[in-house]
Every structure is written in structure tokens, then in C-alpha cells.
Scaffold this active site. Structure first.
Site, mmCIF file in Angstrom:
data_model
loop_
_atom_site.group_PDB
_atom_site.id
_atom_site.type_symbol
_atom_site.label_atom_id
_atom_site.label_comp_id
_atom_site.label_asym_id
_atom_site.label_seq_id
_atom_site.Cartn_x
_atom_site.Cartn_y
_atom_site.Cartn_z
ATOM 1 N N ARG A 33 12.261 -2.763 32.082
ATOM 2 C CA ARG A 33 11.069 -3.165 31.331
ATOM 3 C C ARG A 33 10.275 -4.074 32.248
ATOM 4 O O ARG A 33 10.817 -5.049 32.787
ATOM 5 C CB ARG A 33 11.503 -3.899 30.058
ATOM 6 C CG ARG A 33 10.377 -4.528 29.246
ATOM 7 C CD ARG A 33 9.528 -3.446 28.615
ATOM 8 N NE ARG A 33 8.649 -3.958 27.595
ATOM 9 C CZ ARG A 33 7.539 -4.646 27.811
ATOM 10 N NH1 ARG A 33 7.174 -4.958 29.036
ATOM 11 N NH2 ARG A 33 6.792 -5.037 26.804
ATOM 12 N N ARG A 88 17.909 -3.630 28.746
ATOM 13 C CA ARG A 88 17.063 -3.193 29.866
ATOM 14 C C ARG A 88 16.918 -4.320 30.881
ATOM 15 O O ARG A 88 16.896 -5.493 30.516
ATOM 16 C CB ARG A 88 15.663 -2.814 29.370
ATOM 17 C CG ARG A 88 15.652 -1.684 28.367
ATOM 18 C CD ARG A 88 14.261 -1.432 27.849
ATOM 19 N NE ARG A 88 13.765 -2.582 27.095
ATOM 20 C CZ ARG A 88 12.643 -2.585 26.371
ATOM 21 N NH1 ARG A 88 11.889 -1.492 26.314
ATOM 22 N NH2 ARG A 88 12.263 -3.666 25.722
ATOM 23 N N GLU A 135 2.100 1.540 22.772
ATOM 24 C CA GLU A 135 3.155 2.546 22.619
ATOM 25 C C GLU A 135 2.603 3.957 22.816
ATOM 26 O O GLU A 135 1.511 4.281 22.356
ATOM 27 C CB GLU A 135 3.797 2.439 21.234
ATOM 28 C CG GLU A 135 4.584 1.165 21.046
ATOM 29 C CD GLU A 135 5.710 1.034 22.047
ATOM 30 O OE1 GLU A 135 6.609 1.888 22.058
ATOM 31 O OE2 GLU A 135 5.691 0.060 22.821
#
Length: 182
Positions: A71, A134, A79
């Protein structure tokens, strides 16, 4: 010739540090300095050197050749898929879902054009992983291009500051403001 700061001058400092080392003060000081110094290319996490990008999920999340999901720190692209975060973004940004989704798909296309199949170098801030497991990283292309900066400067992401990863927070806000004015 530049003089050392007073704190570092003379043998008295060494004597004081040795005195406190038994009590663990030296360990605490070293730990504090280590916490405030960003980690670069930690081999056990992202691996040293360059990594190939095998997949671009959206404008701020990628997958590396070692299987790690990354990330991008400090930015938040809209999104690219219909999900709960899209609904939160719609409410927060006072926009409609179709617009946010279209912007997300455009951000993902831009990120793919920069990153897909290419190589990146990871640089970490204080926290190395988010609650989803992440890696949290700043990305650099082999030519030195700061990917997080480029995405926000081109208008494909918003600044997102989540302490303690705040190293570039001020710059991200400035670059975002410049992109909006352009």
C-alpha cells in the site's frame, strides 16, 4: 573546521554513557533513535534492491514478485471497485458513487502505466504494515521517480496521513493543492 556539538565533546560523555549503560539507558536511547529513523529496504520484509511489480490492484496498491501486497504510504486513490470503502469515500467527499468509481478506474490505469511489469525500490517509514498485513511503503522507480509523489501531483490521489507514517505529509498536501490549482 566545524566543531562537534557540546554534547559529543570530550571523554566525560563516554564516562556518563558507560555509567548509565548498566541501567539500560543506552539501550533506551539507541531504541528511540532507531524508532525515529525510517527503515530502508529491510531484507526480511520487502527485500533489498529492486522488485518487479506483478499486479496493480488500484491507484495505491500493488503486488510484488515476492508475493507481498504494498500500500503506497501517504496517498489515497479513489476505489476502482465497488466496495465498502467506495461508500465511505462517497460520504466523505460528498460525491456520487459513479464519479468516484470512474476516478478510481482512471487512477488505476495511471498507476498501471507507471508500474505494471516494472521495477520499484521500497522505502519504509515507521510502521511497515497496515492492519490488513500489507507493506506500507514509498515507491521509487529505477530512475529515481518518487511514485507516491507522481500519483498525487498528477491528480490521481488525495493526501492521506496516518501517524506515525508522516515523513512526507506536508509535501503530499502541498502537491495535492498544486494539482488542484493546475
Amino acid at each position: 573546521m566545524r566543531q562537534k556539538p557540546r554534547f559529543f565533546r570530550g571523554p566525560a560523555v563516554a564516562g556518563h554513557l558507560a555509567k548509565f549503560a548498566g541501567g539500560g539507558l543506552a539501550l533506551v536511547l539507541v531504541s528511540l533513535f532507531a524508532l525515529h529513523k525510517p527503515a530502508l529496504e529491510h531484507p526480511a520484509i520487502g527485500g533489498a534492491g529492486l522488485h518487479r511489480v506483478t499486479y496493480v490492484y488500484d491507484g495505491d496498491t500493488i503486488k510484488l514478485d515476492n508475493g507481498e501486497r504494498v500500500r503506497l504510504v501517504g496517498i489515497d486513490a479513489p476505489e476502482a471497485h465497488d466496495n465498502d470503502k467506495l461508500l465511505r469515500d462517497v460520504r466523505r467527499r460528498h460525491s456520487d458513487g459513479r464519479t468516484q468509481l470512474a476516478m478510481g478506474k482512471e487512477a488505476a490505469r495511471f498507476a498501471r502505466s507507471l508500474l505494471a511489469g516494472g521495477q520499484v525500490r521500497l522505502e519504509f517509514d515507521v510502521e511497515k504494515r497496515d492492519k490488513y498485513g500489507r507493506l506500507l511503503a514509498y515507491l521509487y522507480l529505477p530512475d529515481g521517480t518518487f511514485v507516491n509523489e507522481k500519483i498525487i501531483r498528477e491528480g490521481y490521489a488525495y493526501p492521506l496521513t496516518i501517524p506515525p507514517n508522516v515523513r512526507h505529509a506536508r509535501e503530499f498536501k502541498e502537491w495535492f493543492d498544486e494539482a488542484r490549482e493546475a
